[in-house]
Design an enzyme around this catalytic site. Structure first.
Site, short mmCIF file in Angstrom:
data_model
loop_
_atom_site.label_atom_id
_atom_site.label_comp_id
_atom_site.label_asym_id
_atom_site.label_seq_id
_atom_site.Cartn_x
_atom_site.Cartn_y
_atom_site.Cartn_z
N PHE A 180 0.77 -1.30 0.00
CA PHE A 180 0.14 0.15 -0.10
C PHE A 180 0.94 1.20 -0.18
O PHE A 180 2.05 1.21 0.31
CB PHE A 180 -1.03 0.12 1.42
CG PHE A 180 -0.28 0.07 2.56
CD1 PHE A 180 0.02 1.27 3.20
CD2 PHE A 180 0.24 -0.97 3.08
CE1 PHE A 180 0.75 1.07 4.25
CE2 PHE A 180 0.69 -1.26 4.42
CZ PHE A 180 1.10 0.10 5.08
N CYS A 181 0.54 2.40 -0.41
CA CYS A 181 1.18 3.66 -0.35
C CYS A 181 0.04 4.76 -0.12
O CYS A 181 -1.18 4.35 0.06
CB CYS A 181 1.87 3.97 -1.58
SG CYS A 181 0.81 3.69 -3.14
N THR A 182 0.44 5.94 -0.29
CA THR A 182 -0.77 7.06 -0.04
C THR A 182 -1.84 7.07 -1.16
O THR A 182 -2.95 7.10 -0.43
CB THR A 182 -0.22 8.56 -0.08
OG1 THR A 182 1.38 8.22 0.70
CG2 THR A 182 -0.84 9.75 0.34
N CYS A 187 2.47 1.88 -4.89
CA CYS A 187 2.35 0.24 -4.45
C CYS A 187 1.79 -0.41 -6.04
O CYS A 187 2.27 -1.69 -6.07
CB CYS A 187 1.43 -0.06 -3.42
SG CYS A 187 -0.24 0.68 -3.63
N ILE A 209 -4.12 4.59 0.69
CA ILE A 209 -4.55 5.00 2.08
C ILE A 209 -5.56 6.03 2.07
O ILE A 209 -6.74 5.77 3.10
CB ILE A 209 -3.32 5.47 2.91
CG1 ILE A 209 -2.28 4.47 2.89
CG2 ILE A 209 -3.62 5.76 4.39
CD1 ILE A 209 -0.95 4.86 3.45
#
Length: 315
Positions: A180-182, A187, A209
């Protein structure tokens, strides 16, 4: 929405898609953004588009309509939040080799990518004991918030991610990997890289996220802390409400009110994270810049040069 409150819509957007005629595309997008009073930064590369922009709700909807009218951008991924003040001071459209830099030429989500996981299904994926969950963001982002049980690669930039994978993960042992990432872009590219490295079951959080915090109720959430964002809001919480962090305007790392009590903190000059990294010359320049910011503030003006520095610490 109350008049005068949350009057600006902040939109993070990206899409991996093969783009051509980048110079012409850059000019078209820049002109459209200026015509609609949009500010922020958009990156263009042959692999796609990425960036964050802001404007009034009406202007944002108009620019999104324009962008989605362009070839390949019909299903442009975007996430919206709101701010009381414009978080950017000018509009920039830049051409890049990659819209998110991993530094490996043949990694392209347009060719191969992992499995997208909707926010409402994410908890089930990362709660599986056979799944290793990896935070693909930089260490200063992870430090203020991450998913419970997630692995922190301790990377300073996204370019370091492939080295972390090569040293710590094995396609034969790590059968299921979730990342996952912002906003979903890092990702997504990381999943493309890992598929090319031979990992079979690779998952990534669709919309990142931000989409998770927007859609998953706090009482059902596995997220712990704030999420760092690359604009003047610095961080957001569940429901995309404004977070609890400020930003060191020397190194761009997030800092808490407690961090500001540290002896190494000097507004605009240094913080406990960067005090020992800065040269005396840098500190002098930052001190002069902060002085000019204060003078501009007293005159009721914005110091454009300082504002443009916000968001530079992007991988």
């Amino acid at each position: 929405m109350d008049e005068g409150l949350n009057m600006f819509t902040v939109t993070a957007l990206y899409k991996f898609v093969s783009l051509k005629n980048l110079d012409d595309l850059k000019s078209k997008i820049y002109r459209a953004c200026v015509d609609h009073n949009i500010k922020g930064t958009l990156l263009l590369a042959h692999e796609g588009i990425n960036g964050t922009i802001a404007g009034t709700e009406n202007d944002i909807q108009n620019i999104l309509k324009f962008l989605k009218s362009l070839d390949g951008l019909e299903n442009l991924e975007h996430k919206e939040s709101h701010a009381e003040e414009m978080p950017f001071y000018r509009m920039k459209v830049r051409l890049k080799k990659e819209i998110v830099t991993i530094g490996i030429a043949d990694v392209d989500p347009n060719d191969v990518v992992g499995t997208y996981v909707d926010p409402q299904d994410w908890n089930d994926i990362i709660s599986d004991p056979d799944v290793i969950t990896i935070d693909t963001r930089n260490d200063y982002e992870v430090a203020i918030g991450t998913f419970k049980g997630a692995v922190d690669p301790n990377t300073k930039s996204f370019r370091e991610f492939p080295e972390y994978v090569e040293k710590n993960l094995d396609p034969q042992k790590n059968k299921k990997v979730a990342m996952f990432c912002t906003g979903g872009i890092r990702c997504e590219k990381a999943s493309s890289y890992m598929k090319k490295m031979g990992f079979e079951e690779v998952y990534h959080l669709k919309g990142g996220i931000l989409k998770y915090l927007e859609n998953v109720p706090k009482e059902n959430s596995l997220w712990d802390g704030d999420c760092f964002v690359f604009d003047q809001r610095v961080s957001v919480k569940h429901g995309l409400e404004l977070g609890d962090f400020d930003q060191c305007h020397a190194c761009r790392r997030p800092i808490s009110e407690q961090d500001k009590q540290n002896d190494y903190y000097m507004e605009g000059v240094s913080c406990l994270h960067c005090h020992d990294e800065m040269t005396d010359d840098q500190k002098e320049r930052f001190a002069e810049r902060q002085k000019q910011i204060e003078l501009a503030r007293q005159r009721g003006e914005a110091h454009i040069g300082a504002a443009d520095e916000v968001g530079k610490k992007v991988s």
